[in-house]
Design an enzyme around this catalytic site. Structure first.
Site, PDB file in Angstrom:
ATOM      1  CB  CYS A 168      41.954  31.524  34.514  1.00 10.40           C
ATOM      2  SG  CYS A 168      40.791  32.701  33.796  1.00 10.40           S
TER       3      CYS A 168
ATOM      4  CB  CYS B 194      43.022  34.097  32.033  1.00  4.35           C
ATOM      5  SG  CYS B 194      41.790  34.378  33.291  1.00  4.35           S
ATOM      6  CG  ASP B 195      46.240  31.561  31.488  1.00  2.00           C
ATOM      7  OD1 ASP B 195      46.476  32.758  31.290  1.00  2.00           O
ATOM      8  OD2 ASP B 195      46.357  31.016  32.602  1.00  2.00           O
TER       9      ASP B 195
HETATM   10  C1  LIG Z   1      46.672  32.419  37.248  1.00  7.33           C
HETATM   11  C2  LIG Z   1      45.586  33.423  36.966  1.00  7.33           C
HETATM   12  C3  LIG Z   1      45.583  34.084  35.756  1.00  7.33           C
HETATM   13  C4  LIG Z   1      44.595  35.024  35.494  1.00  7.33           C
HETATM   14  N1  LIG Z   1      44.625  35.677  34.297  1.00  7.33           N
HETATM   15  C5  LIG Z   1      43.683  36.613  34.029  1.00  7.33           C
HETATM   16  C6  LIG Z   1      43.705  37.325  32.789  1.00  7.33           C
HETATM   17  O1  LIG Z   1      44.562  37.092  31.930  1.00  7.33           O
HETATM   18  N2  LIG Z   1      42.724  38.253  32.584  1.00  7.33           N
HETATM   19  C7  LIG Z   1      41.745  38.516  33.495  1.00  7.33           C
HETATM   20  O2  LIG Z   1      40.897  39.373  33.262  1.00  7.33           O
HETATM   21  N3  LIG Z   1      41.700  37.841  34.670  1.00  7.33           N
HETATM   22  C8  LIG Z   1      42.644  36.906  34.954  1.00  7.33           C
HETATM   23  N4  LIG Z   1      42.600  36.212  36.130  1.00  7.33           N
HETATM   24  C9  LIG Z   1      41.486  36.500  37.066  1.00  7.33           C
HETATM   25  C10 LIG Z   1      41.806  37.796  37.827  1.00  7.33           C
HETATM   26  O3  LIG Z   1      43.098  37.701  38.373  1.00  7.33           O
HETATM   27  C11 LIG Z   1      40.785  38.015  38.928  1.00  7.33           C
HETATM   28  O4  LIG Z   1      39.486  38.002  38.389  1.00  7.33           O
HETATM   29  C12 LIG Z   1      41.030  39.365  39.597  1.00  7.33           C
HETATM   30  O5  LIG Z   1      42.362  39.491  40.023  1.00  7.33           O
HETATM   31  C13 LIG Z   1      40.112  39.530  40.801  1.00  7.33           C
HETATM   32  O6  LIG Z   1      40.371  40.767  41.343  1.00  7.33           O
HETATM   33  P1  LIG Z   1      39.932  41.201  42.781  1.00  7.33           P
HETATM   34  O7  LIG Z   1      40.137  42.669  42.800  1.00  7.33           O
HETATM   35  O8  LIG Z   1      38.611  40.671  43.115  1.00  7.33           O
HETATM   36  O9  LIG Z   1      40.960  40.572  43.809  1.00  7.33           O
HETATM   37  P2  LIG Z   1      42.186  39.581  43.799  1.00  7.33           P
HETATM   38  O10 LIG Z   1      42.997  39.702  42.565  1.00  7.33           O
HETATM   39  O11 LIG Z   1      41.671  38.241  44.167  1.00  7.33           O
HETATM   40  O12 LIG Z   1      43.051  40.206  44.967  1.00  7.33           O
HETATM   41  C14 LIG Z   1      42.612  40.368  46.257  1.00  7.33           C
HETATM   42  C15 LIG Z   1      43.837  40.565  47.126  1.00  7.33           C
HETATM   43  O13 LIG Z   1      43.524  41.328  48.257  1.00  7.33           O
HETATM   44  C16 LIG Z   1      44.428  41.013  49.292  1.00  7.33           C
HETATM   45  N5  LIG Z   1      43.672  40.657  50.499  1.00  7.33           N
HETATM   46  C17 LIG Z   1      42.841  39.588  50.686  1.00  7.33           C
HETATM   47  N6  LIG Z   1      42.371  39.561  51.948  1.00  7.33           N
HETATM   48  C18 LIG Z   1      42.897  40.634  52.564  1.00  7.33           C
HETATM   49  C19 LIG Z   1      42.795  41.139  53.877  1.00  7.33           C
HETATM   50  N7  LIG Z   1      42.051  40.532  54.806  1.00  7.33           N
HETATM   51  N8  LIG Z   1      43.482  42.271  54.192  1.00  7.33           N
HETATM   52  C20 LIG Z   1      44.220  42.905  53.256  1.00  7.33           C
HETATM   53  N9  LIG Z   1      44.380  42.462  51.998  1.00  7.33           N
HETATM   54  C21 LIG Z   1      43.723  41.344  51.652  1.00  7.33           C
HETATM   55  C22 LIG Z   1      45.254  39.808  48.831  1.00  7.33           C
HETATM   56  O14 LIG Z   1      46.501  40.229  48.323  1.00  7.33           O
HETATM   57  C23 LIG Z   1      44.402  39.267  47.702  1.00  7.33           C
HETATM   58  O15 LIG Z   1      45.081  38.515  46.803  1.00  7.33           O
HETATM   59  C24 LIG Z   1      43.572  35.279  36.438  1.00  7.33           C
HETATM   60  C25 LIG Z   1      43.578  34.603  37.662  1.00  7.33           C
HETATM   61  C26 LIG Z   1      44.567  33.688  37.932  1.00  7.33           C
HETATM   62  C27 LIG Z   1      44.582  32.974  39.257  1.00  7.33           C
END
Ligand SMILES: Cc1cc2nc3c(=O)[nH]c(=O)nc-3n(C[C@H](O)[C@H](O)[C@H](O)COP(=O)(O)OP(=O)(O)OC[C@H]3O[C@@H](n4cnc5c(N)ncnc54)[C@H](O)[C@@H]3O)c2cc1C
Length: 319
Positions: free
Chosen positions: A142, A145-146
């Site tokens: 990302c 992000c980084d």
């Molecule tokens: C390395 C990295 C660094 C990042 N740094 C930043 C940053 O500095 N700032 C920023 O704004 N964004 C950052 N991001 C992006 C950010 O993390 C994502 O945009 C955000 O986390 C997405 O949120 P979400 O709620 O959609 O779900 P996610 O964070 O994708 O989480 C969903 C979670 O739900 C759970 N899940 C999935 N399927 C199921 C199921 N069937 N049953 C139960 N539980 C389940 C799992 O634990 C899954 O990981 C980064 C991403 C990465 C990979």
């Protein structure tokens, strides 16, 4: 038989924001946070990073796990029931919807009047030798992000990928880096013409065509080089870089909803623009599972709020 009024599937910023709103609205949400769902710990993608510096409200920054712990705490504070299990099967064909948890697929289903899907996505990785050692120690998925962190400032960086997002990420990184190499497997960029022009015009950017990544190298603590191979000449060399950014796409966690909900060609759930409404009334989607453009914690939280408000309205109209 277990019946939930509203069920949230997921545990990232979208899921917890939806939980906070639904719990405060006295909707008694139940949130399944997953047991290493898709290989990611409960808390989602931010549990795989170090510092988050762009989430509003934390002027000093906060660790990814620290932020997710706080969101979880806030969900609990207002009465969300959190269950550490993965939802592995769903039947959304009629209401109440039916859900099953992993290893209990042959048991009676959990039923629910409404569902918020916030299962997120995961960045594709190359799984290079050295990748585990230097993940978040030079390797990231990302740039937004980084990119701005001191580790990458005024240093040469590499971006893997040749599509629009790879170009966007590479262009973004030129603000901070001394030089940005784009590592492109083909002899052309898949990006739109306008993006290609921007890349060509940027003096800090160099595209290495016909090139693949072979190994991430460093001193065991920080990345310092990427071994690359020219697939035409077969020349192998070490490119000195302090950062390696993957821009080869993401995989939305939508397998269990396939054939039940409308999705786009990449598997992202489709929502009615400006809302969290999916193709089935009573099923809402928030966060990265329905967003391949912004993919940020704050946008996920924002759509989590939308899903909660949409679910609350749906439930009150269908009581
Ligand atoms: C390395 C990295 C660094 C990042 N740094 C930043 C940053 O500095 N700032 C920023 O704004 N964004 C950052 N991001 C992006 C950010 O993390 C994502 O945009 C955000 O986390 C997405 O949120 P979400 O709620 O959609 O779900 P996610 O964070 O994708 O989480 C969903 C979670 O739900 C759970 N899940 C999935 N399927 C199921 C199921 N069937 N049953 C139960 N539980 C389940 C799992 O634990 C899954 O990981 C980064 C991403 C990465 C990979």
């Amino acid at each position: 038989m277990v019946h939930n009024k509203v069920t949230i599937i997921g545990s990232g910023p979208a899921a917890h924001t939806a939980a906070i709103y639904l719990a405060r609205a006295e909707m008694k949400p139940t949130l399944y946070e997953g047991m290493l769902a898709n290989g990611i710990a409960a808390g989602g993608q931010l549990t795989t990073t170090t510092d988050v510096e762009n989430f509003p409200g934390f002027p000093e920054g906060i660790s990814g796990t620290g932020l997710m712990d706080k969101l979880r705490e806030q969900s609990l504070r207002f009465g969300t029931e959190i269950i550490t299990e993965t939802i592995s099967k769903v039947d959304l064909s009629s209401r109440p919807f039916k859900l099953w948890t992993e290893f209990n697929e042959d048991e009676a289903p959990i039923t629910t009047d409404a569902v918020v899907i916030a299962t997120g996505a995961s960045a594709k990785r190359l799984h290079l030798p050295g990748e585990e050692t230097y993940w978040q120690q030079g390797i990231s998925a990302c740039a937004v992000c980084d990119g701005a962190i001191p580790l990458f400032r005024n240093k040469p960086l590499a971006v893997v990928g040749g599509g629009d997002s790879a170009c966007e990420e590479a262009l973004f990184l030129t603000k901070y880096a001394s030089k940005v190499y784009m590592i492109v497997r083909k002899d052309y960029l898949r990006a739109s013409t306008i993006m290609q022009r921007r890349v060509e015009k940027n003096e800090k950017l160099e595209v290495l065509y016909n090139t693949v990544s072979k190994e991430a190298k460093g001193d065991g603590k920080l990345l310092s080089a990427l071994t690359i191979e020219n697939v035409v000449t077969k020349e192998v060399k070490d490119l000195p870089v302090s950062g390696l950014f993957y821009a080869i796409g993401h995989i939305p966690a939508t397998k269990i909803f396939a054939d039940q909900l409308e999705s786009d060609e990449d598997g992202y759930l489709k929502t009615i623009p400006g809302s969290s409404l999916t193709s089935i009334p009573g099923v809402f989607a928030a966060g990265d599972v329905q967003d391949k453009r912004y993919r940020q914690a704050i946008t996920s939280a924002g759509t989590g709020c939308m899903a909660a408000l949409d679910a609350e309205k749906f439930l009150s109209e269908n009581e």
